[in-house]
Design a protein around this motif. Structure first.
Motif, PDB file in Angstrom:
ATOM      1  N   ASN A 100       0.938  -1.106  -0.023  1.00 55.53           N
ATOM      2  CA  ASN A 100       0.036   0.090  -0.067  1.00 55.53           C
ATOM      3  C   ASN A 100       0.822   1.324   0.015  1.00 55.53           C
ATOM      4  N   LYS A 101       1.136   1.856  -1.214  1.00 57.83           N
ATOM      5  CA  LYS A 101       1.904   3.108  -1.165  1.00 57.83           C
ATOM      6  C   LYS A 101       1.463   4.204  -0.477  1.00 57.83           C
ATOM      7  N   VAL A 102       0.367   4.471  -0.392  1.00 50.97           N
ATOM      8  CA  VAL A 102      -0.191   5.536   0.593  1.00 50.97           C
ATOM      9  C   VAL A 102       0.181   5.181   1.958  1.00 50.97           C
ATOM     10  N   ILE A 103       0.083   4.023   2.719  1.00 48.73           N
ATOM     11  CA  ILE A 103       0.682   3.637   3.966  1.00 48.73           C
ATOM     12  C   ILE A 103       2.119   4.078   3.983  1.00 48.73           C
ATOM     13  N   ILE A 104       2.940   3.844   2.835  1.00 47.28           N
ATOM     14  CA  ILE A 104       4.504   4.235   3.029  1.00 47.28           C
ATOM     15  C   ILE A 104       4.606   5.747   3.207  1.00 47.28           C
ATOM     16  N   GLN A 105       3.757   6.315   2.325  1.00 45.89           N
ATOM     17  CA  GLN A 105       3.690   7.809   2.694  1.00 45.89           C
ATOM     18  C   GLN A 105       3.199   8.343   4.013  1.00 45.89           C
ATOM     19  N   GLU A 106       2.409   7.682   4.574  1.00 51.96           N
ATOM     20  CA  GLU A 106       1.709   8.295   5.864  1.00 51.96           C
ATOM     21  C   GLU A 106       2.795   7.762   7.009  1.00 51.96           C
ATOM     22  N   GLU A 107       3.685   6.755   6.797  1.00 55.02           N
ATOM     23  CA  GLU A 107       4.819   6.553   7.452  1.00 55.02           C
ATOM     24  C   GLU A 107       5.689   7.555   7.578  1.00 55.02           C
ATOM     25  N   ILE A 108       6.105   8.035   6.257  1.00 58.96           N
ATOM     26  CA  ILE A 108       7.051   9.042   6.131  1.00 58.96           C
ATOM     27  C   ILE A 108       6.547  10.563   6.820  1.00 58.96           C
ATOM     28  N   VAL A 109       5.314  10.730   6.497  1.00 56.46           N
ATOM     29  CA  VAL A 109       4.698  11.836   7.127  1.00 56.46           C
ATOM     30  C   VAL A 109       4.927  11.888   8.643  1.00 56.46           C
ATOM     31  N   GLU A 110       4.691  10.546   9.105  1.00 54.14           N
ATOM     32  CA  GLU A 110       4.884  10.451  10.753  1.00 54.14           C
ATOM     33  C   GLU A 110       6.130  10.574  11.068  1.00 54.14           C
ATOM     34  N   VAL A 111       7.271  10.253  10.682  1.00 50.65           N
ATOM     35  CA  VAL A 111       8.660  10.542  10.802  1.00 50.65           C
ATOM     36  C   VAL A 111       8.903  12.151  10.588  1.00 50.65           C
ATOM     37  N   LEU A 112       8.404  12.684   9.548  1.00 46.18           N
ATOM     38  CA  LEU A 112       8.755  14.022   9.333  1.00 46.18           C
ATOM     39  C   LEU A 112       8.271  14.790  10.400  1.00 46.18           C
ATOM     40  N   LYS A 113       6.926  14.586  11.076  1.00 49.47           N
ATOM     41  CA  LYS A 113       6.299  15.174  12.097  1.00 49.47           C
ATOM     42  C   LYS A 113       7.164  14.831  13.460  1.00 49.47           C
ATOM     43  N   LYS A 114       7.419  13.841  13.572  1.00 49.12           N
ATOM     44  CA  LYS A 114       8.340  13.477  14.942  1.00 49.12           C
ATOM     45  C   LYS A 114       9.710  14.146  14.846  1.00 49.12           C
ATOM     46  N   VAL A 115      10.320  14.103  13.624  1.00 50.48           N
ATOM     47  CA  VAL A 115      11.568  14.884  13.629  1.00 50.48           C
ATOM     48  C   VAL A 115      11.381  16.435  13.939  1.00 50.48           C
ATOM     49  N   ASN A 116      10.370  16.946  13.297  1.00 46.63           N
ATOM     50  CA  ASN A 116      10.025  18.401  13.609  1.00 46.63           C
ATOM     51  C   ASN A 116      10.004  18.768  15.176  1.00 46.63           C
ATOM     52  N   SER A 117       9.077  17.696  15.604  1.00 48.58           N
ATOM     53  CA  SER A 117       8.947  17.854  17.027  1.00 48.58           C
ATOM     54  C   SER A 117       9.804  17.785  18.047  1.00 48.58           C
ATOM     55  N   LEU A 118      11.118  17.014  17.764  1.00 47.11           N
ATOM     56  CA  LEU A 118      12.320  16.868  18.173  1.00 47.11           C
ATOM     57  C   LEU A 118      12.913  18.185  18.276  1.00 47.11           C
ATOM     58  N   GLU A 119      13.014  18.719  16.703  1.00 40.57           N
ATOM     59  CA  GLU A 119      13.685  19.891  16.626  1.00 40.57           C
ATOM     60  C   GLU A 119      13.112  21.006  17.379  1.00 40.57           C
ATOM     61  N   GLY A 120      11.744  20.948  17.551  1.00 40.27           N
ATOM     62  CA  GLY A 120      11.250  22.225  18.224  1.00 40.27           C
ATOM     63  C   GLY A 120      11.554  22.149  19.799  1.00 40.27           C
ATOM     64  N   LYS A 121      11.415  20.824  20.316  1.00 38.88           N
ATOM     65  CA  LYS A 121      11.959  20.747  21.846  1.00 38.88           C
ATOM     66  C   LYS A 121      13.268  21.117  21.921  1.00 38.88           C
ATOM     67  N   ARG A 122      14.326  20.558  20.933  1.00 40.29           N
ATOM     68  CA  ARG A 122      15.728  21.062  21.085  1.00 40.29           C
ATOM     69  C   ARG A 122      15.918  22.571  21.085  1.00 40.29           C
ATOM     70  N   GLN A 123      15.204  23.264  20.123  1.00 46.21           N
ATOM     71  CA  GLN A 123      15.400  24.841  20.023  1.00 46.21           C
ATOM     72  C   GLN A 123      14.431  25.324  21.024  1.00 46.21           C
ATOM     73  N   GLY A 124      13.683  24.858  21.959  1.00 48.49           N
ATOM     74  CA  GLY A 124      13.112  25.327  22.897  1.00 48.49           C
ATOM     75  C   GLY A 124      11.625  26.126  22.509  1.00 48.49           C
ATOM     76  N   HIS A 125      11.082  25.814  21.332  1.00 46.43           N
ATOM     77  CA  HIS A 125      10.043  26.504  20.971  1.00 46.43           C
ATOM     78  C   HIS A 125       9.161  25.580  19.966  1.00 46.43           C
ATOM     79  N   HIS A 126       7.930  25.919  19.794  1.00 47.26           N
ATOM     80  CA  HIS A 126       7.051  25.062  18.929  1.00 47.26           C
ATOM     81  C   HIS A 126       7.345  25.903  17.389  1.00 47.26           C
ATOM     82  N   GLN A 127       7.791  24.902  16.486  1.00 45.98           N
ATOM     83  CA  GLN A 127       8.040  25.220  15.371  1.00 45.98           C
ATOM     84  C   GLN A 127       6.719  25.207  14.313  1.00 45.98           C
ATOM     85  N   ASP A 128       6.747  26.343  13.305  1.00 46.62           N
ATOM     86  CA  ASP A 128       5.575  26.139  12.338  1.00 46.62           C
ATOM     87  C   ASP A 128       6.003  25.336  11.238  1.00 46.62           C
ATOM     88  N   ASN A 129       7.145  25.187  10.887  1.00 45.70           N
ATOM     89  CA  ASN A 129       7.837  24.228   9.920  1.00 45.70           C
ATOM     90  C   ASN A 129       7.724  22.818  10.058  1.00 45.70           C
TER      91      ASN A 129
END
Length: 664
Positions: free
Chosen positions: A606-635
């Motif tokens: 299911n190629k859509v599922i692969i994409q949803e897995e990727i989106v989840e990783v992108l969101k988690k990476v951004n969340s970690l970056e936001g915590k590391r920088q001490g603020h909530h990122q829009d990006n």
């Protein structure tokens, strides 16, 4: 003793994975590392352009990664609500229940189309940019001080964008100051569409008795044109587009084949007639799934290939990605090796209803009603796919970590029509067709669709009201003793006779008047008089469901009455699961070439599922970056890797082939 220690360790491993899903360091995932190394995407871009795969409609509407990255780009443009509006409209069109469409249509209009108040225009935070009507609002605690300066800059940029946007819809006033203020205080909404289209939409929502699925089309078309002609050309010049190409390169590679080596296997969750079900974790993205492992030799030895292929096809047909029914499990991946067939499905962390009912004996009426309503919506979705389920029992009703349930296991399902569209006939026992089969009570009731003129079977599980099966005799209530084959056959015959002849009782301590009325209606011996004979609406409108809002339930707004704990495994102990009966008798069987040939077409990705897995990783990476920088990122695209090819603009950003084609 040794086995107990191993089982305890496996339990703790799974619980740790479940609890730490949001805390894991996704930058260490193989997907993210490979994404950093996929620098030159020019050839892939040219290939996709030649195949017309890089259109606005394809990227925005068909691909979760494309939608996510365009939404990330629009956050910086202060136009993210346009993307979310279109996404919500697409979900709105999938709603089956008329009440759901009516309620969600009002919420979409209020959220995106209604004119804003002046104080909301100046207060950026109150607008909840990027929030879908299908999402619950969560408080975000940001830091003060420096963050206030950022908000002021965003406010200034947002106001300038609003003025520029409004100029496309209204004529200028002779007084510049009066004009600028009127732009910000009159007829301003979150999607930049004004005037008659909004007025017509509002009137239709207020006056139409049944809200049509296409009610937002006129307004949505204006938003689509704006995104296609204005936003998309700027998106393809941005770093988010470069991230999109890198993700596409990864998807192209990983969607070719999936094997057992792509997963970590974890605790056994249960077993079926052909094998076991284990929890598993996808190595590249860290996504947790359930893996059904089917013994090839057992399938060949029992001549069950048709049933296995049917289940695989039904699970794939149920839904794809975001269009999955929230009340039915669906197939994510299917593959095989020399000895085993694998079906990768949703991991339902909360276990099955049999496990919970065994521990709690009975459910109260509120909880029973919630589960019955979700089961009914799941069956409606299955029947809309022209599939008859036929195996509703407590073990096949699974609970997720939020307390919502899904139907699983379509191994006994059949299609109602063949390839030529003609009705199919199937034969079964009275016990199966009329109400129960082995493990749990099921109530079947036919319905005729006036449009399709086909007979359909609706099933409702209500054993949890009293904890007993409606057609079991007194002898069946006694402790089970080893039975010989002839006695087991006698019990089966007795069960069949009870289903046809017996009138079940409904103890007052368990069944209210409306509950008795509902179950009696569903168990009516005469199918023409049975509740639901004229359509599923008969069941939804029964007084027992008066307090159940099917519209809000289908849209995902209602909170479950019970949430399973994440501190325990909601399944039987591994030592209690055991192996399928008579498993050893198939060990000496040799897999034939004819059997292998019959498995052609089993593999599924299911190629859509692969994409949803990727989106989840992108969101988690951004969340970690936001915590590391001490603020909530829009990006929400995360920490984007540097570009290292030659198509660079003067500011250091890469100019894509698509962007160069758009330059006039």
């Amino acid at each position: 003793m040794y086995d107990d220690i191993i089982h305890l360790a496996m339990d703790q491993q799974l619980l740790t994975e479940i609890r730490e899903r949001d805390a894991a360091n996704y930058k260490k995932m193989p997907f993210w590392k490979e994404l950093q190394n996929s620098a030159n995407t020019s050839q892939l871009e040219q290939k996709l352009m030649s195949e017309k795969q890089l259109t606005f409609e394809k990227i925005f509407f068909k691909e979760p990664v494309g939608y996510h990255l365009m939404k990330s780009f629009l956050i910086n443009e202060h136009s993210v609500d346009k993307a979310v509006f279109l996404s919500d409209v697409e979900v709105f069109k999938t709603l089956q229940d008329p009440r759901a469409r009516e309620q969600v249509a009002s919420k979409i209009f209020s959220r995106f189309c209604a004119p804003q108040k002046e104080e909301d225009i100046w207060n950026i935070d109150s607008r909840n940019q990027g929030l879908s009507v299908f999402e619950k609002i969560e408080d975000v605690n940001g830091k003060e001080g420096k963050g206030d300066d950022i908000k002021q800059k965003k406010k200034k940029k947002f106001v300038e964008h609003r003025i520029e946007e409004q100029q496309h819809h209204e004529e200028k006033d002779t007084d510049p100051l009066k004009y600028r203020m009127s732009l910000l205080t009159e007829n301003t909404n979150n999607i930049g569409v004004y005037g008659r289209p909004i007025e017509r939409l509002k009137k239709r929502i207020e006056e139409e008795a049944i809200v049509n699925k296409e009610i937002f089309n006129e307004v949505a078309e204006e938003v689509i044109n704006d995104l296609r002609l204005d936003v998309f050309p700027r998106f393809v010049k941005s770093r988010w587009y470069q991230m999109y190409l890198r993700c596409q390169a990864y998807i192209e590679e990983k969607s070719q084949t999936v094997t057992i080596r792509d997963f970590y296997q974890m605790r056994m969750l249960g077993r079926g007639a052909f094998g076991v079900v284990n929890a598993c974790k996808k190595k590249d993205t860290g996504k947790l799934y359930a893996m059904k492992q089917i013994n090839k030799k057992r399938v060949q030895g029992t001549d069950s290939i048709e049933a296995i292929m049917s289940e695989r096809n039904f699970l794939a047909d149920i839904g794809i990605g975001a269009n999955d029914c929230r009340f039915v499990t669906s197939l994510k991946y299917a593959f095989m090796d020399e000895s085993t067939l694998y079906l990768v499905l949703d991991l339902m962390i909360g276990g099955d209803l049999k496990y919970h009912l065994n521990h709690e004996k009975v459910f109260n009426e509120e909880r029973s009603r919630f589960y019955a309503a979700q089961v009914l919506l799941g069956l409606e979705h299955i029947h809309n796919k022209h599939i008859v389920y036929r195996d509703l029992k407590l073990e096949n009703v699974l609970m997720d970590d939020k307390g919502n349930i899904k139907l699983s296991d379509l191994g006994l399902a059949v299609r109602m029509r063949d390839e030529r569209g003609e009705k199919k006939r199937f034969v079964d026992t009275p016990a199966h067709l009329e109400g129960m089969r082995g493990g749990g009570a099921r109530f079947f009731f036919p319905s005729t669709s006036p449009k399709k003129k086909k007979k359909m079977w609706f099933i409702l599980e209500c054993r949890f009201l009293c904890g007993k099966k409606p057609f079991q005799s007194v002898r069946r209530n006694r402790a089970r003793e080893p039975q010989k084959d002839d006695k087991q056959r006698n019990q089966t015959a007795e069960l069949d006779r009870n289903v046809v002849e017996m009138e079940p009782s409904f103890p007052l301590e368990y069944f209210s008047a409306n509950a008795r009325s509902l179950v009696k209606g569903l168990l009516c011996k005469n199918p023409r008089k049975r509740l639901g004979a004229n359509g599923i609406h008969e069941i939804k409108q029964h007084p027992w469901f008066d307090s159940a809002d099917f519209g809000l339930l289908e849209a995902g707004y209602l909170d479950p009455p019970f949430i399973p704990s994440l501190d325990e495994i909601h399944a039987e102990g591994q030592q209690s699961i055991g192996r399928p009966p008579q498993d050893d008798m198939f060990n000496k069987l040799r897999i034939t070439p004819e059997f292998e040939k019959s498995l052609e077409g089993f593999t599924y990705i299911n190629k859509v599922i692969i994409q949803e897995e990727i989106v989840e990783v992108l969101k988690k990476v951004n969340s970690l970056e936001g915590k590391r920088q001490g603020h909530h990122q829009d990006n929400t695209a995360g920490d984007l890797p540097p570009y290292i090819d030659n198509a660079l603009q003067p500011n250091g950003e890469r100019q894509s082939c698509m962007a160069r084609c758009l330059v006039v």
